[in-house]
Design an enzyme around this catalytic site. Structure first.
Site, short mmCIF file in Angstrom:
data_model
loop_
_atom_site.label_atom_id
_atom_site.label_comp_id
_atom_site.label_asym_id
_atom_site.label_seq_id
_atom_site.Cartn_x
_atom_site.Cartn_y
_atom_site.Cartn_z
N LYS A 185 0.79 -1.24 0.00
CA LYS A 185 0.00 0.00 0.00
C LYS A 185 0.82 1.29 0.00
O LYS A 185 0.47 2.25 0.68
CB LYS A 185 -0.94 0.02 1.22
CG LYS A 185 -1.96 -1.08 1.22
CD LYS A 185 -2.83 -1.06 2.44
CE LYS A 185 -2.10 -1.60 3.65
NZ LYS A 185 -3.00 -1.95 4.75
N ASP A 225 -5.64 -5.53 10.63
CA ASP A 225 -6.96 -4.88 10.65
C ASP A 225 -8.10 -5.87 10.39
O ASP A 225 -9.22 -5.67 10.86
CB ASP A 225 -7.02 -3.70 9.66
CG ASP A 225 -6.54 -4.04 8.26
OD1 ASP A 225 -6.05 -5.16 8.03
OD2 ASP A 225 -6.62 -3.15 7.38
C1 BGC Z 1 -2.08 -5.88 3.83
C2 BGC Z 1 -2.97 -6.59 4.81
C3 BGC Z 1 -4.12 -5.69 5.23
C4 BGC Z 1 -4.85 -5.14 4.01
C5 BGC Z 1 -5.99 -4.22 4.36
C6 BGC Z 1 -2.89 -5.29 2.69
O1 BGC Z 1 -2.06 -4.52 1.87
O2 BGC Z 1 -1.12 -6.77 3.31
O3 BGC Z 1 -2.23 -7.00 5.95
O4 BGC Z 1 -5.01 -6.42 6.03
O5 BGC Z 1 -3.92 -4.46 3.19
O6 BGC Z 1 -5.56 -3.10 5.07
#
Ligand code: BGC
Length: 454
Positions: free
Chosen positions: A155, A191
């Site tokens: 992200k 989360d």
């Molecule tokens: C992460 C997860 C997370 C999800 C939602 C992903 O990029 O790898 O750990 O739960 O985003 O936030």
């Protein structure tokens, strides 16, 4: 009815029944691999044990601090669990400057500790000993409730010196460096786990937690005997454990290549985590708007949309030169727009691209493009959720959901349900509930469970 040209253009986004079934089968086999020790290494969906084994009873009490990092904002929260399935949450949002998301990890953790200290001071809690649950929404290998090693950033984060390290410890060290607050990091959680816990706090039938926000992921309750990576010491006293699927990474072994489009490949090529999180790049808020931008650009270049527009060259230039100009929130607004006035669509194309007079047909076409991109995302998410529900032994399964895409897109929920009707086994019943502050309440509940275990 949208014209045939645009339908043709969007065809690669429309998954056939065969493709849906095939993705479903591949997803199920990949999660089975993630759980098994001998195949875990190759699996794209890592299915990490979270060490959260007790679901809330609703009777939990006490005050807890929570941190939430990994969505749109960084937040500090004070959660008061009141028993009787009740809780109150006070929270404060702190921006994470862009350079901190990609700078040295120590600086990120110093910033977090700094925000935490400000929050504690503001609430006059200097002298209170408060346990803290840290919702850290990135893939982590856990070896206990409070030890979590980051496996990779996702992200848009890429801070150096954190991958392979215990993030609970890094936070603890940052708090110690300041030395101005008595705070114990007692639990680290994803989360999705927070979402599941906060929904289970209200509804004991909740067994799955899903986020469709900036990123996309799910967790679910699995029988301990199926979780080969769980430390054997944790298998004796409890029958179940929450597993963090990390389904955002699904597809990295090529399983989704048969449905990925040129646009998906381009989104990936331009990302900072190339070849990673391929399922996430087809489903989450960080990428859906960008997919629409790329499709729109192609449609313009092939003269399939805004044909009468006088400033076409300028329009194309704006689209070409501004990655991420079209955001996922625009996609939600356009899908919600009313025919034939299309006030939001017209405002958006004017604001973003300087287009004065979009015709009804053009608005319809743009809406159809947005619909196809969102519907495919929802279909993929529904495939994942159905795969998990069908694995769980209970006859009725409630799914806790959260994330900006799920919350704000006007039709995402109905697209998901429509597909789940087809995929969830007929002898099962399911429901979806919206989580209320999973990252805060969920973190407090995991912290409460951790304190109980001591
Ligand atoms: C992460 C997860 C997370 C999800 C939602 C992903 O990029 O790898 O750990 O739960 O985003 O936030």
């Amino acid at each position: 009815m949208v014209d045939v040209e645009i339908r043709e253009l969007m065809q690669p986004f429309v998954l056939s029944d065969y493709q849906v079934q095939e993705v479903y089968t591949r997803f199920c086999s990949e999660t089975a691999k993630g759980l098994r020790r001998s195949t875990h290494e190759q699996a794209s969906t890592k299915c990490f044990p979270t060490y959260v084994q007790d679901l809330p009873t609703g009777d939990e009490m006490g005050k807890y601090l929570a941190l939430d990092l990994g969505g749109t904002n960084f937040r500090v929260l004070l959660v008061t669990l009141k028993g009787h399935h009740d809780a109150t949450v006070e929270s404060q949002i702190y921006p994470v400057p862009k350079d901190l998301m990609t700078g040295p990890g120590v600086e990120l953790f110093d910033h977090i500790a700094d925000c935490l200290a400000k929050f504690v001071a503001k609430h006059d809690m200097h002298n209170a000993y408060l346990p803290l649950g840290f919702t850290f929404s990135f893939p982590c290998v856990q070896v206990g409730l409070k030890e979590a090693m980051l496996t990779r950033w996702t992200k848009g984060f890429s801070c150096a010196g954190v991958e392979g390290h215990d993030v609970g410890l890094m936070l603890h060290d940052a708090i110690q460096r300041r030395g101005d607050a008595e705070i114990a990091v007692v639990a680290l959680l994803n989360d999705t786990t927070g979402t599941l816990m906060s929904c289970a706090h209200r509804n004991p039938e909740c067994r799955v937690g899903v986020i469709v926000g900036t990123g996309c992921n799910a967790c679910y309750v699995e029988q301990v005997e199926n979780v080969e990576l769980l430390d054997p010491n944790f298998k004796g006293s409890r029958k179940q454990v929450i597993v963090n699927v990390e389904w955002g990474a699904f597809g990295e072994n090529g399983q989704l290549d048969f449905v990925r489009t040129d646009y998906d490949r381009e989104v990936d090529r331009k990302s900072i985590n190339r070849s990673e999180q391929l399922f996430e790049k087809m489903t989450s808020g960080m990428y859906l708007g960008e997919l629409v931008r790329l499709v729109l650009l192609r449609a313009l270049e092939r003269n399939k949309i805004f044909k009468q527009c006088t400033k076409r060259a300028a329009f194309v230039a704006v689209l070409q030169n501004n990655v991420d100009i079209f955001e996922t929130k625009h996609l939600s607004e356009i899908e919600d727009d009313s025919f034939p006035e299309f006030p939001s669509t017209r405002r958006i194309v004017k604001q973003l691209f300087g287009l004065e007079k979009a015709s009804v047909e053009d608005c319809q076409k743009l809406k159809y493009i947005c619909e196809c991109v969102a519907r495919r995302a929802a279909t993929l998410v529904a495939i994942g959720i159905s795969g998990l529900i069908n694995k769980i032994n209970d006859r009725k399964v409630v799914v806790g959901m959260d994330g900006s895409v799920y919350r704000f897109h006007p039709k995402f929920d109905s697209y998901i349900r429509e597909m789940m009707q087809k995929l969830v086994k007929p002898d099962k019943e399911f429901d979806i509930m919206l989580s209320e502050d999973g990252s805060g309440r969920g973190a407090a509940l995991v912290a409460a469970v951790a304190s109980k275990m001591k």
